[in-house]
Design an enzyme around this catalytic site. Structure first.
Site, PDB file in Angstrom:
ATOM      1  N   HIS A 161       0.850  -1.188   0.000  1.00 22.11           N
ATOM      2  CA  HIS A 161       0.000   0.000   0.000  1.00 22.11           C
ATOM      3  C   HIS A 161       0.890   1.243   0.000  1.00 22.11           C
ATOM      4  O   HIS A 161       1.119   1.823  -1.045  1.00 22.11           O
ATOM      5  CB  HIS A 161      -0.956  -0.021   1.207  1.00 22.11           C
ATOM      6  CG  HIS A 161      -1.861   1.166   1.281  1.00 22.11           C
ATOM      7  ND1 HIS A 161      -2.104   1.835   2.451  1.00 22.11           N
ATOM      8  CD2 HIS A 161      -2.560   1.796   0.316  1.00 22.11           C
ATOM      9  CE1 HIS A 161      -2.926   2.850   2.202  1.00 22.11           C
ATOM     10  NE2 HIS A 161      -3.220   2.823   0.906  1.00 22.11           N
ATOM     11  N   CYS A 212      -0.580   0.103   9.571  1.00 23.18           N
ATOM     12  CA  CYS A 212      -0.782   1.471   9.098  1.00 23.18           C
ATOM     13  C   CYS A 212      -2.220   1.701   8.657  1.00 23.18           C
ATOM     14  O   CYS A 212      -2.899   2.590   9.154  1.00 23.18           O
ATOM     15  CB  CYS A 212       0.163   1.792   7.966  1.00 23.18           C
ATOM     16  SG  CYS A 212       1.810   2.169   8.559  1.00 23.18           S
ATOM     17  N   HIS A 213      -2.685   0.879   7.698  1.00 25.43           N
ATOM     18  CA  HIS A 213      -4.050   1.092   7.222  1.00 25.43           C
ATOM     19  C   HIS A 213      -4.822  -0.213   7.123  1.00 25.43           C
ATOM     20  O   HIS A 213      -5.779  -0.326   6.372  1.00 25.43           O
ATOM     21  CB  HIS A 213      -4.045   1.811   5.865  1.00 25.43           C
ATOM     22  CG  HIS A 213      -3.068   2.937   5.826  1.00 25.43           C
ATOM     23  ND1 HIS A 213      -1.807   2.782   5.303  1.00 25.43           N
ATOM     24  CD2 HIS A 213      -3.141   4.205   6.280  1.00 25.43           C
ATOM     25  CE1 HIS A 213      -1.151   3.917   5.421  1.00 25.43           C
ATOM     26  NE2 HIS A 213      -1.923   4.800   6.013  1.00 25.43           N
ATOM     27  N   GLY A 214      -4.304  -1.210   7.830  1.00 27.41           N
ATOM     28  CA  GLY A 214      -5.066  -2.429   7.980  1.00 27.41           C
ATOM     29  C   GLY A 214      -5.066  -3.417   6.827  1.00 27.41           C
ATOM     30  O   GLY A 214      -6.050  -4.110   6.614  1.00 27.41           O
TER      31      GLY A 214
END
Ligand code: FES
Lengths: 690, 238
Positions: free
Chosen positions: B183, B202-204
């Site tokens: 990502h 960080c963002h799953g």
């Protein structure tokens, strides 16, 4: 910058911007429509050349700062890594280092031009003073920049110059401590110098804007020294001045490129290829050539405080010039006496520069004092006096008249002055050079090297043999710490294949670690590793060598030099001779005498060497016939070993030398073409103005 | 030249970029409006190859018709040649100024392949090693983990790739992946997330036991670096 412009864009978008921010109008009135006197000669192109140089220095400087490490332990190495490993790093560094000299060269011409044509007189006093401020800032910037590579001259130059402030009564010591950020020049000093060296060029750029602004308010002076009155006296800046300036810059670039590509070390000091050592002062501390006249003034005066005051006074007095010279006639062209004294003053300045590079003893001191007196007398006695007693010749009515009178006249002075200046400049440089390594030693004979000259190339065979000599003989005491095994396979190197370099590396044991157990371990060398040094530190090296420290050989051929003397150094500039280092190293390796000459007192544990400064060297005779076996049938003699290992070490000191010379050739072909084209374009453009 | 006669404000560049009837395209109008704005002109010269030459030529025709003294074609050629040579020089100068930003030779050399001994990694464990400044996860997968990775239908994955394609044949238990979330570059944590693979905090983003993206914003599977088995217990990365 000369008032509101009537410039109006027609494109609606641009019109929209222009109504809100009249930047195009500003540009147009400053650099396009701006009326410039039509009789300017080429001395006036140095303003453009200086602007160009400022841009070059800022650009290359910002880039170098991306790779440089301002730390006392790493600065020297990081500069070497820039030169060796960064793409085109050698080019950027050469541009920036010789660019400093070029900048000063151009500023001196610019200043002398102003002096000769009275460009400081009413109404240009502020313009002139801004110029003096720029010059002072340049000196500070140049000095701090010279400290950054953290070589011997950097370190000791910083020590000497910062100590100037210790002359200040009462506060001297505290000021110096404040400058250093410690009890001696050290890491904090280097850090702040780096910070300021980065800052000051932008300050200069700011003052340059003011300088140009003031110029555009007062209008340019010109060789006739009369103000432009009618439109017939001027031509628009673009294309007339622009084309002329571009041609001037292009000629200057040719000169500049000669240093960048062919003589990168001509203006530098060999001593600065030795890392800074706070325990040893070089025999001669010589500042960069552009400070030499002021350095001479400093040394001429036997009192510390008075010397420092005189030195700064010599610069600051320039700011008072508009009032010291009150003569009404501007241009020295029409001042028969002022003109002669001007040239004498130029000679005095060059003379001071020469003396600044000489050892401060005997006749040099006396002459130095006379010239110092003459320097100040020119400003304080002569100029005020001339203004009263001199009868100037009549000046032309207008610039247009001046141009008409000159049509068909002699354009000769420029050429002869350029030649005179070049010779004088050379003299100055040579003076700087003769002070280095001047200790009574025999000059090494000049050898023939395949890598010398503009088309020079390394001899692969000699380098491979030299590597063998290094590995089997020198490496037992001397390191080669800036050379990595991978370098052996790089273009322009000894010509090994990657596999060969890898095999060569794996023969070495390299310390690595710590491993998962936290221990250091040894492993076979890899191409990315550097040649391991024979001793872990300087103390161990000294202990094993009777107190002497065998220097690292990575840079030895650049860190050693000898004086070529007059007039050889001048000829060297044109023949591109710069092999003092290799000549010296080869000669030294063969210069051992079993018996010192009668009367020479050889200290215990030393050996007599004809070429070593002082003759008593701690290194025993390293080479003897037949010591190293060559596979290619070259003679196994000391002479051959010495030449081969020097050849190899020259490459070690400058692995990109071939690339430098090759690119230099291309650049020169290009620049000559561009200069010729610009010359004719300029001629065509100016044809309209006559 | 007529610009000169009309006063100091008008110059050769005004002539060069003056609009004439034949061309009123936005571009040439902009250039014309910039007039002698040399900055704009410079930008244009660098930006495009052929157009400025054409513009110069057009402009110069105006100039040459205005001044009768000169042979037009020779003059055109001179100006165009000078401009062209200067542009080539400017472009060539930019090259080293940009090229210096690439990794230097010592960095490149330090990115050489590394060897990693696998013997200390017990089943179910993993280690992190660095190669070219990037963390590389080496996982010794359990039977269960391998089966999980192979049980899923490949076509249902966001970035379809079979587990077999992500490991070396005969060394199925070893998963070697670059530990950088695809990502935005954070480092996923091993043995976390509902697929027993990796989880990026960080963002799953969630990766499975084969390092394939299963959930979250990451677009692709964790990259497999180039590596080979030197022996059964030793790999070379790079
Ligand atoms: S970086 Fe890993 S989820 Fe965004």
């Amino acid at each position: 910058m000369s008032g509101p412009s009537d410039f109006q864009p027609t494109n609606p978008a641009l019109k929209w911007i222009e109504r809100r921010l009249p930047i195009m109008g500003l540009m147009h009135s400053s650099f396009v429509a701006y009326p410039t006197p039509r009789n300017l000669n080429y001395w006036w192109t140095f303003g453009a050349i200086l602007s160009f140089m400022l841009v070059v220095q800022i650009l290359t400087g910002v880039i170098l700062a991306m790779h440089y490490t301002p730390h006392a332990d790493m600065a020297f190495k990081s500069v070497e890594l820039i030169v060796r490993d960064v793409n085109y790093g050698w080019l950027l560094r050469n541009i920036h280092a010789s660019g400093a000299s070029m900048f000063f060269f151009a500023v001196y011409i610019h200043m002398f031009r102003g002096l000769y044509y009275g460009s400081y007189k009413e109404p240009r006093e502020v313009l002139w003073i801004l110029g003096v401020i720029i010059y002072l800032l340049m000196m500070a910037t140049g000095f701090m920049g010279y400290v950054l590579p953290w070589g011997q001259m950097s370190f000791w130059g910083a020590t000497v110059i910062t100590n100037l402030f210790s002359a200040v009564p009462y506060f001297g010591e505290s000021i110096v401590t404040l400058l250093w950020g410690g009890y001696a020049v050290g890491n904090p000093t280097l850090n702040r110098f780096f910070s300021l060296h980065y800052l000051l060029p932008f300050v200069i750029a700011g003052v340059v804007v003011l300088h140009i602004w003031a110029l555009h308010v007062a209008g340019q002076n010109n060789p006739a020294g009369v103000e432009a009155k009618t439109e017939k006296d001027t031509v628009p800046f673009t294309p007339y001045a622009t084309m002329k300036d571009m041609f001037g810059v292009s000629c200057f670039l040719l000169f500049f490129a000669w240093f960048i590509f062919y003589m990168p070390n001509y203006l530098g000091d060999a001593e600065n290829y030795i890392p800074a050592n706070p325990a040893v002062t070089p025999a001669h501390i010589v500042p960069e050539w552009y400070y030499l006249p002021f350095y001479a003034i400093l040394r001429s005066i036997p009192n510390k405080l008075a010397g420092v005051v005189a030195m700064f006074g010599a610069i600051l007095i320039l700011a008072f010039l508009p009032w010291l010279d009150s003569a009404k006639t501007r241009s020295s062209k029409y001042r028969p006496l002022a003109k002669q004294f001007f040239w004498m003053f130029v000679v005095v300045c060059i003379g001071l520069g020469y003396l600044g590079a000489q050892p401060p003893e005997g006749i040099y001191v006396i002459v130095g004092r006379i010239l110092t007196f003459l320097y100040f007398a020119y400003f304080l006695i002569l100029l005020p006096l001339l203004a009263r007693i001199e009868k100037p010749r009549p000046v032309p009515n207008s610039i247009a008249d001046d141009v008409l009178a000159k049509t068909g006249g002699k354009p000769a002075p420029m050429v002869s002055t350029v030649i005179a200046l070049m010779v004088a400049g050379g003299l100055l440089l040579g003076g700087a050079e003769s002070a280095r390594a001047a200790e009574g030693s025999t000059k090494p004979p000049a050898q023939k090297w395949s890598f010398s000259g503009p088309f020079g190339k390394f001899d692969r065979g000699a380098m491979q043999r030299g590597l063998k000599v290094y590995k089997e003989v020198c490496a037992s005491c001397h390191g080669l710490s800036f050379v990595a095994f991978r370098n052996l396979a790089e273009a322009g190197g000894p010509g090994y294949s990657v596999a060969q370099a890898q095999a060569f590396a794996s023969e070495y044991k390299v310390k690595d670690g710590p491993n998962d157990q936290g221990e250091m371990f040894e492993r076979p060398g890899r191409p990315a590793d550097y040649f391991p040094s024979p001793f872990p530190n300087e103390q161990a090296a000294r202990a094993a060598n009777g107190g002497a420290f065998p220097p690292d050989l990575s840079l030895i051929t650049k860190a050693r030099s000898y004086s070529r003397g007059f007039p050889m150094f001048l000829i060297d500039f044109f023949t591109q001779y710069q092999e003092q280092g290799p000549d010296y190293v080869t000669a030294l390796l063969q210069g051992y005498e079993d018996k010192p000459p009668a009367g020479f007192n050889l200290p215990e544990g030393s050996f007599y060497n004809t070429y070593f400064p002082g003759h008593a060297i701690k290194m025993p005779k390293p080479l003897s016939d037949g010591q190293v076996t060559y596979d290619d049938g070259s003679p196994a003699t000391v002479a051959q070993y010495a030449k081969d290992v020097t050849h190899f070490l020259m490459w070690a000191a400058e692995p990109h030398m071939e690339a430098r010379k090759q690119l230099g050739l291309q650049v020169f072909v290009f620049l000559i073409l561009l200069t010729v084209l610009l010359y004719f374009t300029k001629k065509k453009v100016w044809a309209n103005a006559h | 030249m007529r610009s000169h006669g009309k006063g100091a404000n008008r110059t050769i560049l005004d002539c060069l970029f003056r609009r004439n009837g034949g061309r009123k395209s936005g571009f040439s109008a902009a250039a014309g409006a910039a007039g002698a704005g040399s900055l704009l002109r410079g930008a244009r010269l660098r930006g495009s190859g052929a157009v400025p030459l054409a513009a110069d030529k057009k402009g110069l025709e105006i100039v040459t018709t205005a001044s009768s003294a000169d042979h037009p074609t020779r003059r055109d050629f001179l100006y165009v040649a000078t401009g062209a040579v200067a542009s080539v020089g400017a472009a060539a100068t930019v090259w080293p100024l940009v090229s210096q930003m690439n990794p230097d030779a010592s960095t490149v050399a330090a990115g050489a392949p590394i060897e990693v001994d696998l013997t200390p990694i017990a089943e179910g464990q993993d280690i992190k090693v660095f190669w070219r400044g990037k963390p590389i996860y080496i996982s010794h997968r359990t039977k269960k983990q391998i089966e999980e990775a192979r049980a899923v239908s490949v076509s249902s994955l966001p970035d379809p790739q079979s587990d077999e394609a992500r490991v070396k044949p005969g060394h199925d238990q070893w998963l070697v992946v670059v530990g950088i979330c695809t990502h935005l570059g954070c480092i996923p944590i091993a043995h976390e997330g509902q697929y027993d693979g990796f989880f990026c905090p960080c963002h799953g983003s969630v990766y499975d036991t084969s390092g394939r993206i299963r959930q979250g914003p990451a677009p692709t599977n964790l990259a497999v670096p180039p590596y080979t088995f030197v022996s059964d217990t030793k790999i070379q990365i790079g």
